[in-house]
Every structure is written in C-alpha cells, then in structure tokens.
Enzyme design. Structure first.
Site, PDB file in Angstrom:
ATOM      1  CG  ASP A   1      -0.731  -0.212   8.141  1.00  0.00           C
ATOM      2  OD1 ASP A   1      -1.822   0.972   8.378  1.00  0.00           O
ATOM      3  OD2 ASP A   1       0.316   0.185   8.337  1.00  0.00           O
TER       4      ASP A   1
ATOM      5  CE  LYS B   1       1.452   1.236   3.882  1.00  0.00           C
ATOM      6  NZ  LYS B   1       1.576   2.710   4.860  1.00  0.00           N
TER       7      LYS B   1
ATOM      8  N   GLY C   1       4.511  -3.937   4.218  1.00  0.00           N
ATOM      9  CA  GLY C   1       4.159  -5.531   3.139  1.00  0.00           C
ATOM     10  C   GLY C   1       4.145  -6.829   4.754  1.00  0.00           C
ATOM     11  N   GLY C   2       4.364  -6.784   6.084  1.00  0.00           N
ATOM     12  CA  GLY C   2       3.849  -7.456   6.912  1.00  0.00           C
ATOM     13  C   GLY C   2       2.571  -7.275   6.716  1.00  0.00           C
ATOM     14  CB  SER C   3       0.196  -4.951   7.174  1.00  0.00           C
ATOM     15  OG  SER C   3      -0.122  -3.664   8.106  1.00  0.00           O
TER      16      SER C   3
ATOM     17  N   GLY D   1       7.283   1.487   4.762  1.00  0.00           N
ATOM     18  CA  GLY D   1       6.179   1.958   4.821  1.00  0.00           C
ATOM     19  C   GLY D   1       5.234   1.430   4.037  1.00  0.00           C
ATOM     20  CG  MET D   2       5.778   0.850   0.356  1.00  0.00           C
ATOM     21  SD  MET D   2       6.451   0.754  -1.830  1.00  0.00           S
ATOM     22  CE  MET D   2       7.947  -0.283  -1.350  1.00  0.00           C
TER      23      MET D   2
ATOM     24  N   PRO E   1       9.907  -4.187  -0.023  1.00  0.00           N
ATOM     25  CG  PRO E   1      11.047  -2.873  -1.075  1.00  0.00           C
ATOM     26  CD  PRO E   1       9.850  -3.758  -0.699  1.00  0.00           C
ATOM     27  CB  VAL E   2      11.782  -6.219   5.256  1.00  0.00           C
ATOM     28  CG1 VAL E   2      11.499  -6.007   7.246  1.00  0.00           C
ATOM     29  CG2 VAL E   2      11.290  -7.011   4.858  1.00  0.00           C
TER      30      VAL E   2
HETATM   31  P1  ATP Z   1       3.800  -0.269   7.522  1.00  0.00           P
HETATM   32  O1  ATP Z   1       3.845   0.602   6.540  1.00  0.00           O
HETATM   33  O2  ATP Z   1       2.435  -0.560   7.874  1.00  0.00           O
HETATM   34  O3  ATP Z   1       4.386   0.556   9.001  1.00  0.00           O
HETATM   35  P2  ATP Z   1       6.185  -1.344   6.581  1.00  0.00           P
HETATM   36  O4  ATP Z   1       6.652  -1.217   5.648  1.00  0.00           O
HETATM   37  O5  ATP Z   1       7.060   0.004   7.401  1.00  0.00           O
HETATM   38  O6  ATP Z   1       5.261  -1.149   8.108  1.00  0.00           O
HETATM   39  P3  ATP Z   1       6.916  -3.881   7.390  1.00  0.00           P
HETATM   40  O7  ATP Z   1       7.685  -4.485   6.290  1.00  0.00           O
HETATM   41  O8  ATP Z   1       5.494  -4.315   7.091  1.00  0.00           O
HETATM   42  O9  ATP Z   1       7.248  -2.195   7.651  1.00  0.00           O
HETATM   43  O10 ATP Z   1       7.498  -4.363   8.477  1.00  0.00           O
HETATM   44  C1  ATP Z   1       8.585  -4.306   9.123  1.00  0.00           C
HETATM   45  C2  ATP Z   1       8.651  -4.979  11.047  1.00  0.00           C
HETATM   46  O11 ATP Z   1       7.107  -6.030  10.650  1.00  0.00           O
HETATM   47  C3  ATP Z   1       9.874  -6.210  10.623  1.00  0.00           C
HETATM   48  O12 ATP Z   1      11.013  -5.373  11.850  1.00  0.00           O
HETATM   49  C4  ATP Z   1       9.626  -7.375  10.578  1.00  0.00           C
HETATM   50  O13 ATP Z   1      11.067  -8.395  11.244  1.00  0.00           O
HETATM   51  C5  ATP Z   1       8.586  -7.351  10.617  1.00  0.00           C
HETATM   52  N1  ATP Z   1       7.767  -7.755  10.159  1.00  0.00           N
HETATM   53  C6  ATP Z   1       6.995  -9.088  10.599  1.00  0.00           C
HETATM   54  N2  ATP Z   1       6.656 -10.095   9.824  1.00  0.00           N
HETATM   55  C7  ATP Z   1       6.936  -9.460   8.977  1.00  0.00           C
HETATM   56  C8  ATP Z   1       6.172  -9.546   7.141  1.00  0.00           C
HETATM   57  N3  ATP Z   1       5.516 -11.005   7.095  1.00  0.00           N
HETATM   58  N4  ATP Z   1       7.152  -9.393   6.324  1.00  0.00           N
HETATM   59  C9  ATP Z   1       7.940  -8.033   6.206  1.00  0.00           C
HETATM   60  N5  ATP Z   1       8.116  -7.908   7.760  1.00  0.00           N
HETATM   61  C10 ATP Z   1       7.495  -8.911   8.562  1.00  0.00           C
END
Ligand code: ATP
Length: 294
Positions: A138, A11, A103-105, A100-101, A96-97
């Site tokens: 999210d 997202k 991914g985990g959600s 801000g997109m 990418p982990v």
């Molecule tokens: P948001 O925009 O919702 O804040 P994000 O994109 O910044 O999320 P993510 O990649 O969703 O961040 O997640 C970051 C943290 O969540 C990491 O510390 C990671 O170890 C943990 N995490 C748990 N499950 C997952 C998953 N399936 N994919 C990615 N990260 C995960």
C-alpha cells in the site's frame, strides 16, 4: 535546524477485489483507494548521536526495524547513497493500528517524502513510488495519495476522478485484524460477488456520490469470522443514520460510511463514538496535504 514535518493520511478502500494468488505468495488486487483527512504526523530533527532514531506516542508500537518507517528510511538511504547523520524521527500516531486504514504504509510513505525533502535528494514521484513498492503493497498509493485505482500487489496506480466532496465517518471496533490472517483465508474461498469497478469508475467520472456509494464493495468482508458481528452492526448503524453507502476498509475491521448530509454524519459520529472511542469524522483528500515538495 528547524524541525521538518510531514503528514501521513490514512486510506480507505472504496472497492477491493482479490483476483488471484501470485507465485510470490502475494495476491493480485484491484482496488479503488481514497486518502482521507485522518493523519499521523512524522517530524524530523537532528540529534548528536549518529544514525536514525525513532520514537512514537504509542507505547506498544515497535520503533525498531519492525516499524515501516525504518524500512522506508533504509530503502531511501540505499537508493540515494547518503549516510544518515544524527537524525531523529518522532511519529505521532492518530490512525488506529491494525485497522485497515494503512497507517503503517502512510507513515512509510511520509518518511520517504520527508527524507527526500530534508536531503534535497531530488528523487521524483516515480522514484519514490518504486522505493515504496519495496517497503509494502500500500506504500506506493500512500506516496501518491488522492483517488487511485491500484492493481497488481497495489503498486500499479492509475489516477481516477476524485471522490465527490462528502463527509466520512470511520469507526474501528475494539479489535484488530491481521492483514496476513485475513488474506490466508482467500485460498479456500470462492467469492460469489465481486465489485463493479466499471460502474464505480463511471460514478466517479460523473461525480455521482450516490451511484458510487451503491457500488462500495470489498470481497474481504465475507472472510471476517461471524463472531466479529460488530462490523455488520456498525455498518447498519451508519446506513440507518443516512449513510449513502458503508463498507469495511481493507482487511478491516474499520467500517466507514459516506454522507452527503453533514448533520447526519455529525450525529452518527457522536452516537458511535460513545461506544467506540476510535470513531472519526473526516473528509476525502483530493491530494496529499501540502507539507512540501516534491
Ligand atoms: P493495511 O490496511 O495496509 O493492511 P492496517 O491499517 O491494517 O494496514 P497498520 O496499522 O498499518 O495496519 O499495521 C499493522 C501492523 O504493522 C502492526 O503489527 C504494527 O506493529 C506494524 N507496523 C509497523 N510500522 C507501523 C507503523 N508505523 N504504524 C502502525 N503499525 C506499524
């Protein structure tokens, strides 16, 4: 049994406002969220060993209970009363982990949809969204997808007209930002400027990409330390290349640009990718990819 898969779209936030801190420590938000065509993929197969196993193509990603896929599965089994037989989930990460997109959600939401489909558990969208809210702020959006106005912690969703067709360049600089750290700075900040949600909603109603692009706004951008100048630099590159608007997504650090001109989007995608390997050219999704029911 044949493998069963579900895509998990990333997202972006078209707007993001923090309205205040709640007694439970979370923040009340108002944010326009948009699914995009950059997807992880979750595949379910049977295995001999009882319980639920998870593996991922990313070595550094935890695949134990810290992974949101497990949290989602636990919520699903608690709600449905089912016991996991021998199952294996394979998570192919492309988002990418810590970018801000979301991914985990997205992965957690895909796990809920996939398990509901696999077990023919018959949970409605509403049921899945309620489970999703237990897993993360999210996740309800990621269960629903498309274009939504999210309020509360992010769990109160209202469908809004889709983002007009466009080309989106996503660029993640080579560092990650923790959502918790960025939000911890909210308490000591007085935001001078806030998103114009009425204007943004009007622009969506009228299908006016240009007007919407002028209203992209994320209050969290002002909380990013000045040392992380790359965010501003990438935004300038996107705007100079003809983006109608550019913004940091969520708690960053990914910056995206919206383009009506495919050639301009392709060209700047190439330029940015030469410096930042995690650069993607994507499209908005008006609905979730059709991997199956519900
Ligand atoms: P948001 O925009 O919702 O804040 P994000 O994109 O910044 O999320 P993510 O990649 O969703 O961040 O997640 C970051 C943290 O969540 C990491 O510390 C990671 O170890 C943990 N995490 C748990 N499950 C997952 C998953 N399936 N994919 C990615 N990260 C995960």
């Amino acid at each position: 049994m044949a493998a069963m898969s579900e895509r998990a779209p990333a997202k972006i936030n078209l707007t993001l406002d923090v309205l205040g801190r709640r007694p439970d420590g979370f923040h009340d938000l108002r944010t326009l969220m948009q699914s995009v065509s950059l997807c992880d993929k979750l595949t379910l197969t049977r295995r001999e060993q009882p319980g639920l196993g998870l593996t991922s193509n990313l070595r550094f990603l935890p695949t134990d209970r810290r992974n949101l896929v497990h949290a989602a599965a636990a919520a699903f089994f608690a709600r449905s009363g089912l016991t996991p037989p021998g199952l294996h989930l394979s998570l192919e990460k492309h988002i990418p982990v810590g970018s801000g997109m979301g991914g985990g959600s997205a992965d957690a939401a895909a796990a809920l949809r996939l398990l509901n489909r696999f077990f023919q558990a018959g949970l409605s969208h509403g049921d899945l969204e309620a489970l999703a809210a237990q897993v993360g702020s999210d996740v309800p959006f990621c269960v629903r997808g498309g274009t939504q106005l999210a309020e509360g912690r992010g769990e109160r969703l209202r469908p809004v007209p889709p983002l007009p067709a466009c080309h989106i360049v996503l660029c993640k600089p080579p560092f990650s930002l923790s959502t918790a750290t960025v939000f911890s700075r909210v308490a000591t900040t007085r935001f001078t400027w806030r998103p114009d949600h009425d204007g943004a909603l009007r622009a969506l109603q009228e299908g006016d990409l240009r007007a919407l692009s002028q209203r992209l706004f994320n209050v969290l951008e002002s909380l990013i330390p000045h040392g992380q100048r790359e965010i501003a630099d990438i935004r300038s590159v996107l705007l100079d290349a003809g983006a109608l608007g550019a913004l940091m997504s969520g708690s960053g650090p990914t910056v995206y640009g919206l383009f009506s001109d495919p050639d301009a989007a392709h060209a700047v995608h190439e330029v940015l990718r030469a410096q930042y390997p995690e650069t993607f050219l994507v499209r908005p999704l008006t609905a979730l990819p059709d991997d199956g029911a519900p």
